[in-house]
Design a protein around this motif. Structure first.
Motif, PDB file in Angstrom:
ATOM      1  N   GLU A  19      15.987 -21.211 -11.133  1.00 42.50           N
ATOM      2  CA  GLU A  19      17.285 -20.535 -11.185  1.00 42.50           C
ATOM      3  C   GLU A  19      17.107 -19.016 -11.120  1.00 42.50           C
ATOM      4  O   GLU A  19      17.825 -18.325 -10.374  1.00 42.50           O
ATOM      5  CB  GLU A  19      18.031 -20.927 -12.455  1.00 42.50           C
ATOM      6  CG  GLU A  19      19.425 -20.317 -12.537  1.00 42.50           C
ATOM      7  CD  GLU A  19      20.173 -20.727 -13.797  1.00 42.50           C
ATOM      8  OE1 GLU A  19      21.314 -20.242 -13.965  1.00 42.50           O
ATOM      9  OE2 GLU A  19      19.629 -21.497 -14.617  1.00 42.50           O
ATOM     10  N   ALA A  20      16.150 -18.513 -11.881  1.00 41.90           N
ATOM     11  CA  ALA A  20      15.910 -17.076 -11.900  1.00 41.90           C
ATOM     12  C   ALA A  20      15.406 -16.592 -10.544  1.00 41.90           C
ATOM     13  O   ALA A  20      15.800 -15.516 -10.066  1.00 41.90           O
ATOM     14  CB  ALA A  20      14.898 -16.737 -12.992  1.00 41.90           C
ATOM     15  N   ARG A  26      18.472 -13.851  -3.994  1.00 39.62           N
ATOM     16  CA  ARG A  26      19.822 -13.485  -3.552  1.00 39.62           C
ATOM     17  C   ARG A  26      20.059 -11.984  -3.686  1.00 39.62           C
ATOM     18  O   ARG A  26      20.610 -11.346  -2.780  1.00 39.62           O
ATOM     19  CB  ARG A  26      20.851 -14.274  -4.367  1.00 39.62           C
ATOM     20  CG  ARG A  26      22.272 -14.161  -3.842  1.00 39.62           C
ATOM     21  CD  ARG A  26      23.173 -15.199  -4.465  1.00 39.62           C
ATOM     22  NE  ARG A  26      23.392 -14.997  -5.884  1.00 39.62           N
ATOM     23  CZ  ARG A  26      22.891 -15.800  -6.831  1.00 39.62           C
ATOM     24  NH1 ARG A  26      22.142 -16.842  -6.524  1.00 39.62           N
ATOM     25  NH2 ARG A  26      23.149 -15.552  -8.106  1.00 39.62           N
ATOM     26  N   ARG A  27      19.625 -11.423  -4.788  1.00 37.16           N
ATOM     27  CA  ARG A  27      19.784  -9.986  -4.980  1.00 37.16           C
ATOM     28  C   ARG A  27      18.960  -9.207  -3.948  1.00 37.16           C
ATOM     29  O   ARG A  27      19.389  -8.153  -3.465  1.00 37.16           O
ATOM     30  CB  ARG A  27      19.379  -9.583  -6.397  1.00 37.16           C
ATOM     31  CG  ARG A  27      20.329 -10.092  -7.471  1.00 37.16           C
ATOM     32  CD  ARG A  27      21.671  -9.390  -7.382  1.00 37.16           C
ATOM     33  NE  ARG A  27      22.577  -9.848  -8.417  1.00 37.16           N
ATOM     34  CZ  ARG A  27      23.554 -10.753  -8.237  1.00 37.16           C
ATOM     35  NH1 ARG A  27      23.733 -11.299  -7.019  1.00 37.16           N
ATOM     36  NH2 ARG A  27      24.332 -11.124  -9.225  1.00 37.16           N
ATOM     37  N   ARG A  28      17.804  -9.732  -3.597  1.00 38.00           N
ATOM     38  CA  ARG A  28      16.985  -9.053  -2.575  1.00 38.00           C
ATOM     39  C   ARG A  28      17.710  -9.043  -1.236  1.00 38.00           C
ATOM     40  O   ARG A  28      17.690  -8.040  -0.508  1.00 38.00           O
ATOM     41  CB  ARG A  28      15.628  -9.762  -2.431  1.00 38.00           C
ATOM     42  CG  ARG A  28      14.696  -9.094  -1.404  1.00 38.00           C
ATOM     43  CD  ARG A  28      14.280  -7.733  -1.884  1.00 38.00           C
ATOM     44  NE  ARG A  28      13.598  -6.913  -0.907  1.00 38.00           N
ATOM     45  CZ  ARG A  28      14.153  -6.243   0.082  1.00 38.00           C
ATOM     46  NH1 ARG A  28      15.460  -6.325   0.287  1.00 38.00           N
ATOM     47  NH2 ARG A  28      13.443  -5.486   0.877  1.00 38.00           N
ATOM     48  N   SER A  29      18.365 -10.137  -0.894  1.00 38.95           N
ATOM     49  CA  SER A  29      19.074 -10.208   0.382  1.00 38.95           C
ATOM     50  C   SER A  29      20.281  -9.280   0.408  1.00 38.95           C
ATOM     51  O   SER A  29      20.718  -8.833   1.470  1.00 38.95           O
ATOM     52  CB  SER A  29      19.516 -11.651   0.672  1.00 38.95           C
ATOM     53  OG  SER A  29      20.536 -12.058  -0.221  1.00 38.95           O
ATOM     54  N   GLU A  30      20.814  -8.959  -0.790  1.00 41.47           N
ATOM     55  CA  GLU A  30      21.975  -8.068  -0.880  1.00 41.47           C
ATOM     56  C   GLU A  30      21.579  -6.596  -0.840  1.00 41.47           C
ATOM     57  O   GLU A  30      22.431  -5.728  -0.646  1.00 41.47           O
ATOM     58  CB  GLU A  30      22.740  -8.353  -2.178  1.00 41.47           C
ATOM     59  CG  GLU A  30      23.377  -9.743  -2.205  1.00 41.47           C
ATOM     60  CD  GLU A  30      23.854 -10.142  -3.592  1.00 41.47           C
ATOM     61  OE1 GLU A  30      23.597  -9.369  -4.550  1.00 41.47           O
ATOM     62  OE2 GLU A  30      24.456 -11.215  -3.732  1.00 41.47           O
ATOM     63  N   GLY A  31      20.289  -6.336  -1.047  1.00 42.72           N
ATOM     64  CA  GLY A  31      19.803  -4.955  -1.054  1.00 42.72           C
ATOM     65  C   GLY A  31      19.341  -4.553  -2.435  1.00 42.72           C
ATOM     66  O   GLY A  31      20.032  -4.792  -3.430  1.00 42.72           O
ATOM     67  N   THR A  46      13.677  -2.586 -10.769  1.00 47.05           N
ATOM     68  CA  THR A  46      14.911  -2.736 -10.014  1.00 47.05           C
ATOM     69  C   THR A  46      15.995  -3.286 -10.934  1.00 47.05           C
ATOM     70  O   THR A  46      15.714  -3.861 -11.996  1.00 47.05           O
ATOM     71  CB  THR A  46      14.729  -3.698  -8.824  1.00 47.05           C
ATOM     72  OG1 THR A  46      14.508  -5.027  -9.319  1.00 47.05           O
ATOM     73  CG2 THR A  46      13.562  -3.268  -7.947  1.00 47.05           C
ATOM     74  N   GLU A  47      17.239  -3.115 -10.509  1.00 47.16           N
ATOM     75  CA  GLU A  47      18.344  -3.721 -11.252  1.00 47.16           C
ATOM     76  C   GLU A  47      18.153  -5.231 -11.346  1.00 47.16           C
ATOM     77  O   GLU A  47      18.508  -5.865 -12.348  1.00 47.16           O
ATOM     78  CB  GLU A  47      19.669  -3.392 -10.569  1.00 47.16           C
ATOM     79  CG  GLU A  47      20.060  -1.923 -10.614  1.00 47.16           C
ATOM     80  CD  GLU A  47      20.475  -1.464 -11.999  1.00 47.16           C
ATOM     81  OE1 GLU A  47      20.551  -2.299 -12.927  1.00 47.16           O
ATOM     82  OE2 GLU A  47      20.714  -0.252 -12.165  1.00 47.16           O
ATOM     83  N   ALA A  48      17.572  -5.822 -10.302  1.00 46.18           N
ATOM     84  CA  ALA A  48      17.357  -7.268 -10.304  1.00 46.18           C
ATOM     85  C   ALA A  48      16.382  -7.693 -11.389  1.00 46.18           C
ATOM     86  O   ALA A  48      16.554  -8.752 -11.998  1.00 46.18           O
ATOM     87  CB  ALA A  48      16.858  -7.724  -8.932  1.00 46.18           C
ATOM     88  N   PRO A 129       9.989 -17.285  -4.867  1.00 48.12           N
ATOM     89  CA  PRO A 129      11.250 -17.649  -4.209  1.00 48.12           C
ATOM     90  C   PRO A 129      11.212 -17.565  -2.687  1.00 48.12           C
ATOM     91  O   PRO A 129      11.751 -18.432  -1.998  1.00 48.12           O
ATOM     92  CB  PRO A 129      12.258 -16.646  -4.782  1.00 48.12           C
ATOM     93  CG  PRO A 129      11.655 -16.173  -6.058  1.00 48.12           C
ATOM     94  CD  PRO A 129      10.181 -16.194  -5.826  1.00 48.12           C
ATOM     95  N   ALA A 130      10.578 -16.514  -2.151  1.00 51.04           N
ATOM     96  CA  ALA A 130      10.566 -16.351  -0.702  1.00 51.04           C
ATOM     97  C   ALA A 130       9.736 -17.430  -0.022  1.00 51.04           C
ATOM     98  O   ALA A 130       9.959 -17.755   1.148  1.00 51.04           O
ATOM     99  CB  ALA A 130      10.020 -14.968  -0.338  1.00 51.04           C
ATOM    100  N   LEU A 131       8.784 -18.005  -0.753  1.00 51.59           N
ATOM    101  CA  LEU A 131       7.903 -19.029  -0.208  1.00 51.59           C
ATOM    102  C   LEU A 131       8.325 -20.434  -0.629  1.00 51.59           C
ATOM    103  O   LEU A 131       7.749 -21.412  -0.163  1.00 51.59           O
ATOM    104  CB  LEU A 131       6.464 -18.761  -0.660  1.00 51.59           C
ATOM    105  CG  LEU A 131       5.933 -17.347  -0.361  1.00 51.59           C
ATOM    106  CD1 LEU A 131       4.573 -17.141  -0.989  1.00 51.59           C
ATOM    107  CD2 LEU A 131       5.868 -17.122   1.141  1.00 51.59           C
ATOM    108  N   ARG A 132       9.297 -20.502  -1.549  1.00 51.48           N
ATOM    109  CA  ARG A 132       9.810 -21.775  -2.062  1.00 51.48           C
ATOM    110  C   ARG A 132       8.701 -22.634  -2.683  1.00 51.48           C
ATOM    111  O   ARG A 132       8.655 -23.844  -2.505  1.00 51.48           O
ATOM    112  CB  ARG A 132      10.509 -22.574  -0.953  1.00 51.48           C
ATOM    113  CG  ARG A 132      11.787 -21.926  -0.415  1.00 51.48           C
ATOM    114  CD  ARG A 132      12.886 -21.941  -1.476  1.00 51.48           C
ATOM    115  NE  ARG A 132      14.212 -21.737  -0.918  1.00 51.48           N
ATOM    116  CZ  ARG A 132      14.783 -20.554  -0.695  1.00 51.48           C
ATOM    117  NH1 ARG A 132      14.106 -19.462  -0.966  1.00 51.48           N
ATOM    118  NH2 ARG A 132      15.994 -20.460  -0.207  1.00 51.48           N
ATOM    119  N   GLU A 133       7.803 -21.999  -3.426  1.00 52.89           N
ATOM    120  CA  GLU A 133       6.713 -22.725  -4.075  1.00 52.89           C
ATOM    121  C   GLU A 133       6.827 -22.569  -5.592  1.00 52.89           C
ATOM    122  O   GLU A 133       6.884 -21.442  -6.099  1.00 52.89           O
ATOM    123  CB  GLU A 133       5.349 -22.222  -3.610  1.00 52.89           C
ATOM    124  CG  GLU A 133       5.037 -22.615  -2.169  1.00 52.89           C
ATOM    125  CD  GLU A 133       3.610 -22.307  -1.776  1.00 52.89           C
ATOM    126  OE1 GLU A 133       3.037 -23.085  -0.988  1.00 52.89           O
ATOM    127  OE2 GLU A 133       3.056 -21.285  -2.247  1.00 52.89           O
TER     128      GLU A 133
END
Length: 266
Positions: A19-20, A26-31, A46-48, A129-133
């Motif tokens: 979940e995290a 998602r926050r990375r994709s938003e900038g 980062t804010e994320a 997350p980017a690698l889905r592992e």
């Protein structure tokens, strides 16, 4: 500790890490918005980072309100249950901010306090997350990736594929580079990904043969160290009382060879 608690905590860590990690992705994709620097200008928050850690802390508080907590961004809370959670919401923040996919969420449960020399690893999850592992471990139950049990490498006839990292303080770089020079005679090659928990997960998976780095914080290695140990490897901290202790990890042979070389730095 009750029977089966290791698996229960591992499953909880994995669920929350997923979940995290999705929130971080998602926050990375938003900038990415930079919130602050920490020890040096290169050591960013980062804010994320803060939002993801708050999510993890809230989920853990709801599920296990008596447990302790140590997070990179939000500090510590003492344990009443004997279990403490050690959390890095986004390990590899510089990669994350730059759009490099080598970042992860790292969540570990330890028995004891947040002091590495006083704890016993119980459960852990490292999610990229980017690698889905999603890498998970439970004490005495092994380390896993997508239902496949992990094992460290045991043979390195071409030399060891190693990983390391450098601190953000420029004054430490000469020493770190000198350490690399000492290690290279046993290496086939060296990787420097910039995310300690992911390096350790890759050692557990046999993708890397060994790993060494000075100056790691508890949240950098708590989950990854358990992954390595449950995959049949070893993890040692050299000079734990110093300002920049070194973590050394690997399969039995490479771990031993690294200690022979790096132990002389003590």
């Amino acid at each position: 500790m009750s029977e089966g608690i290791e698996l229960e905590l591992s499953e909880l860590a994995g669920e929350i890490a997923l979940e995290a990690g999705e929130l971080a992705r998602r926050r990375r994709s938003e900038g990415v918005r930079l919130a602050a620097t920490k020890t040096t200008l290169a050591d960013i928050v980062t804010e994320a980072d803060r939002e993801v850690e708050q999510l993890i802390r809230d989920r853990l508080r709801r599920a296990r309100p008596s447990d302790g907590f140590l997070g990179e961004e939000s500090g510590a809370a003492a344990t009443e249950s004997g279990i403490t959670w050690i959390v890095d919401p986004i390990d590899g923040t510089v990669n994350y901010a730059a759009g490099i996919p080598a970042y992860n969420v790292s969540i570990a449960a330890v028995r004891g306090t947040a002091e590495p020399e006083a704890w016993e690893g119980v459960a852990g999850a490292v999610f990229a997350p980017a690698l889905r592992e999603l890498f998970t471990a439970a004490r005495g139950r092994g380390a896993w990736l997508d239902g496949v049990r992990l094992a460290v490498s045991v043979s390195t006839p071409a030399g060891a594929l190693l990983a390391t990292g450098f601190g953000y303080d420029p004054s430490t770089h000469d020493g770190d580079i000198a350490t690399v020079r000492r290690v290279m005679p046993i290496a086939r090659d060296l990787r420097r990904m910039g995310a300690a928990a992911l390096d350790l997960a890759y050692v557990a998976a046999g993708r890397l043969d060994g790993y060494f780095e000075r100056g790691l914080k508890p949240w950098d290695f708590a989950a990854g160290a358990l992954l390595v140990q449950e995959a049949g490897g070893s993890v040692t901290r050299i000079d734990p009382g110093s300002a920049r202790p070194m973590v050394v990890a690997g399969g039995p042979d490479v771990h031993g060879r690294l200690l022979d070389i790096l132990g002389a730095e003590r």
